[in-house]
Scaffold this motif. Structure first.
Motif, PDB file in Angstrom:
ATOM      1  N   GLN A 233       0.826  -1.212   0.000  1.00  0.00           N
ATOM      2  CA  GLN A 233       0.000   0.000   0.000  1.00  0.00           C
ATOM      3  C   GLN A 233       0.857   1.257   0.000  1.00  0.00           C
ATOM      4  O   GLN A 233       0.564   2.229  -0.711  1.00  0.00           O
ATOM      5  CB  GLN A 233      -0.937  -0.023   1.211  1.00  0.00           C
ATOM      6  N   VAL A 237       0.810   4.116  -2.912  1.00  0.00           N
ATOM      7  CA  VAL A 237       0.532   5.528  -2.631  1.00  0.00           C
ATOM      8  C   VAL A 237       1.668   6.415  -3.150  1.00  0.00           C
ATOM      9  O   VAL A 237       1.428   7.473  -3.746  1.00  0.00           O
ATOM     10  CB  VAL A 237       0.324   5.741  -1.120  1.00  0.00           C
ATOM     11  N   TRP A 251      -3.894   9.179   1.130  1.00  0.00           N
ATOM     12  CA  TRP A 251      -4.267   7.777   1.406  1.00  0.00           C
ATOM     13  C   TRP A 251      -3.351   7.114   2.447  1.00  0.00           C
ATOM     14  O   TRP A 251      -3.615   6.012   2.885  1.00  0.00           O
ATOM     15  CB  TRP A 251      -4.277   6.974   0.102  1.00  0.00           C
ATOM     16  N   GLY A 254      -5.050   6.066   5.678  1.00  0.00           N
ATOM     17  CA  GLY A 254      -5.952   4.918   5.678  1.00  0.00           C
ATOM     18  C   GLY A 254      -5.434   3.728   6.445  1.00  0.00           C
ATOM     19  O   GLY A 254      -6.187   2.806   6.759  1.00  0.00           O
ATOM     20  N   LEU A 273     -12.452   8.242   1.924  1.00  0.00           N
ATOM     21  CA  LEU A 273     -11.413   8.282   0.906  1.00  0.00           C
ATOM     22  C   LEU A 273     -11.863   7.601  -0.385  1.00  0.00           C
ATOM     23  O   LEU A 273     -11.556   8.062  -1.490  1.00  0.00           O
ATOM     24  CB  LEU A 273     -10.136   7.620   1.433  1.00  0.00           C
ATOM     25  N   THR A 274     -12.608   6.515  -0.243  1.00  0.00           N
ATOM     26  CA  THR A 274     -13.108   5.811  -1.427  1.00  0.00           C
ATOM     27  C   THR A 274     -14.090   6.686  -2.197  1.00  0.00           C
ATOM     28  O   THR A 274     -14.084   6.713  -3.440  1.00  0.00           O
ATOM     29  CB  THR A 274     -13.791   4.493  -1.016  1.00  0.00           C
ATOM     30  N   ALA A 277     -12.186   9.588  -4.098  1.00  0.00           N
ATOM     31  CA  ALA A 277     -11.104   9.202  -5.018  1.00  0.00           C
ATOM     32  C   ALA A 277     -11.383   9.597  -6.467  1.00  0.00           C
ATOM     33  O   ALA A 277     -10.506  10.151  -7.141  1.00  0.00           O
ATOM     34  CB  ALA A 277     -10.838   7.710  -4.898  1.00  0.00           C
ATOM     35  N   PRO A 286      -4.487   2.464  -5.005  1.00  0.00           N
ATOM     36  CA  PRO A 286      -4.401   2.881  -3.593  1.00  0.00           C
ATOM     37  C   PRO A 286      -5.739   2.767  -2.871  1.00  0.00           C
ATOM     38  O   PRO A 286      -5.780   2.497  -1.660  1.00  0.00           O
ATOM     39  CB  PRO A 286      -3.942   4.346  -3.684  1.00  0.00           C
ATOM     40  N   VAL A 287      -6.850   2.963  -3.628  1.00  0.00           N
ATOM     41  CA  VAL A 287      -8.185   2.871  -3.023  1.00  0.00           C
ATOM     42  C   VAL A 287      -8.463   1.442  -2.572  1.00  0.00           C
ATOM     43  O   VAL A 287      -8.899   1.194  -1.438  1.00  0.00           O
ATOM     44  CB  VAL A 287      -9.253   3.348  -4.016  1.00  0.00           C
ATOM     45  N   ASN A 290      -6.308   0.543   0.356  1.00  0.00           N
ATOM     46  CA  ASN A 290      -6.783   1.152   1.592  1.00  0.00           C
ATOM     47  C   ASN A 290      -7.891   0.323   2.232  1.00  0.00           C
ATOM     48  O   ASN A 290      -7.898   0.095   3.452  1.00  0.00           O
ATOM     49  CB  ASN A 290      -7.280   2.565   1.294  1.00  0.00           C
TER      50      ASN A 290
END
Length: 348
Positions: A233, A237, A251, A254, A273-274, A277, A286-287, A290
């Motif tokens: 992750q 990022v 991110w 997260g 965050l999702t 995005a 990254p989503v 996370n």
């Protein structure tokens, strides 16, 4: 107070010292006298002392506390054997049997006196402040008390284990006591990280069933998977930050650990965050990473909670209890670092 045949010699000595300190102060026996006697006992192998050293509390002990204890020891012979005690001290003795049962012991020893004092002291703001200053909770003490069970001295040994070490008949021999690594027992934690994380990770020293053993192994492997996912992750990022948009750096929040933020807080961050995005132009990897980190940390927290429940023999422990313990541990770790930096860290 428990009957004399259900207490160890070290326990009785702690009570005698507490009585002597109260006599010198011209007061009734109080929780403070009992707590100080259990914490400063001069028996190097007393269970309460080994437990506190394993938790690093000896690093914070003051010369004044030691002096008060030594004065109490010196005045034992001149102290009446029967003295009045406060209602709080009476409540301590009423809880001794409970704590002995909680740790699976049949005889009350010094660590049970310590636990009862911590429990009763938590009801008083002044005592609670002192105990919190050491960065310990009764859960920490219970776990270490069960770990050092086999290091205790004859004066604090359980009655069912008081047979001769070299008994002629094997069934008469007591449980094994480990004395081969004596120095490590008195050293205690020497790193801030050891104090900071002591209540958050289960101990393998008291694995009492195959189910707990398998759970512990799964938890270890889960940590490995979580570490690999965290590295992946972080890489995603960083790559997204330099190739897509600087907003991808957000991110990094997260992967907040369970020690700091409750599950609902981390879920709120992950979902937020999702949702943003697509508007920030952040790539999908990254989503997804996370969300994966959130799931892994949440499940890891459940593993740890189950194991800590078994360690402290308390099915009522919750994640928020562990977070409170983490705050206490962080406070003690900070104090440890400050004392070490100033050269005021006690080692004895």
């Amino acid at each position: 107070m428990p009957a004399s045949d259900h207490t160890t010699a070290a326990f009785d000595r702690c009570v005698a010292v507490a009585r002597a300190m109260a006599w010198a102060d011209q007061e009734d026996v109080d929780v403070g006298h009992l707590l100080l006697a259990a914490m400063c006992t001069d028996d190097r192998f007393a269970r309460s002392r080994l437990t506190l050293r394993a938790l690093g509390v000896h690093h914070f002990m003051t010369d004044e506390a030691e002096a008060m204890f030594k004065a109490g020891v010196a005045g034992i012979d001149a102290t009446p054997r029967t003295m009045t005690r406060t209602m709080e001290a009476a409540a301590v003795f009423d809880r001794i049997a409970y704590w002995a049962g909680r740790t699976g012991d049949d005889t009350a020893d010094t660590v049970h006196l310590l636990l009862a004092c911590i429990e009763e002291g938590a009801k008083d703001d002044d005592f609670a402040g002192v105990i919190d200053m050491f960065g310990i909770s009764h859960r920490d003490v219970v776990r270490e008390a069960m770990t050092v069970r086999f290091h205790i001295s004859p004066a604090d040994r359980q009655s069912r284990h008081r047979g001769p070490i070299l008994s002629a008949a094997r069934p008469d021999r007591p449980s094994a006591y480990l004395f081969e690594n004596v120095q490590s027992m008195f050293r205690g934690p020497r790193k801030m990280s050891s104090i900071r994380h002591r209540s958050q990770h289960p101990s393998a020293a008291e694995v009492g069933s195959p189910a707990r053993l398998y759970l512990f192994r799964i938890h270890v492997w889960w940590h490995v998977v979580l570490a690999m996912a965290a590295v992946a992750q972080l890489t995603a990022v960083v790559v997204a930050t330099f190739t897509a948009t600087l907003w991808a750096a957000v991110w990094l929040v997260g992967s907040t650990t369970r020690f700091m933020v409750p599950t609902w807080g981390r879920l709120l961050v992950a979902c937020g965050l999702t949702a943003v995005a697509p508007f920030l132009g952040v790539p999908w990897w990254p989503v997804i990473g996370n969300l994966l980190i959130f799931v892994l940390i949440t499940i890891e927290g459940r593993f740890a909670l189950l194991e800590v429940k078994a360690d402290v023999a308390d099915p009522g422990v919750r994640l928020r209890d562990l977070r409170r313990d983490a705050r206490l541990n962080n406070s003690a770790a900070g104090w440890y670092g400050e004392l070490k930096l100033k050269g005021n860290l006690a080692t004895e």
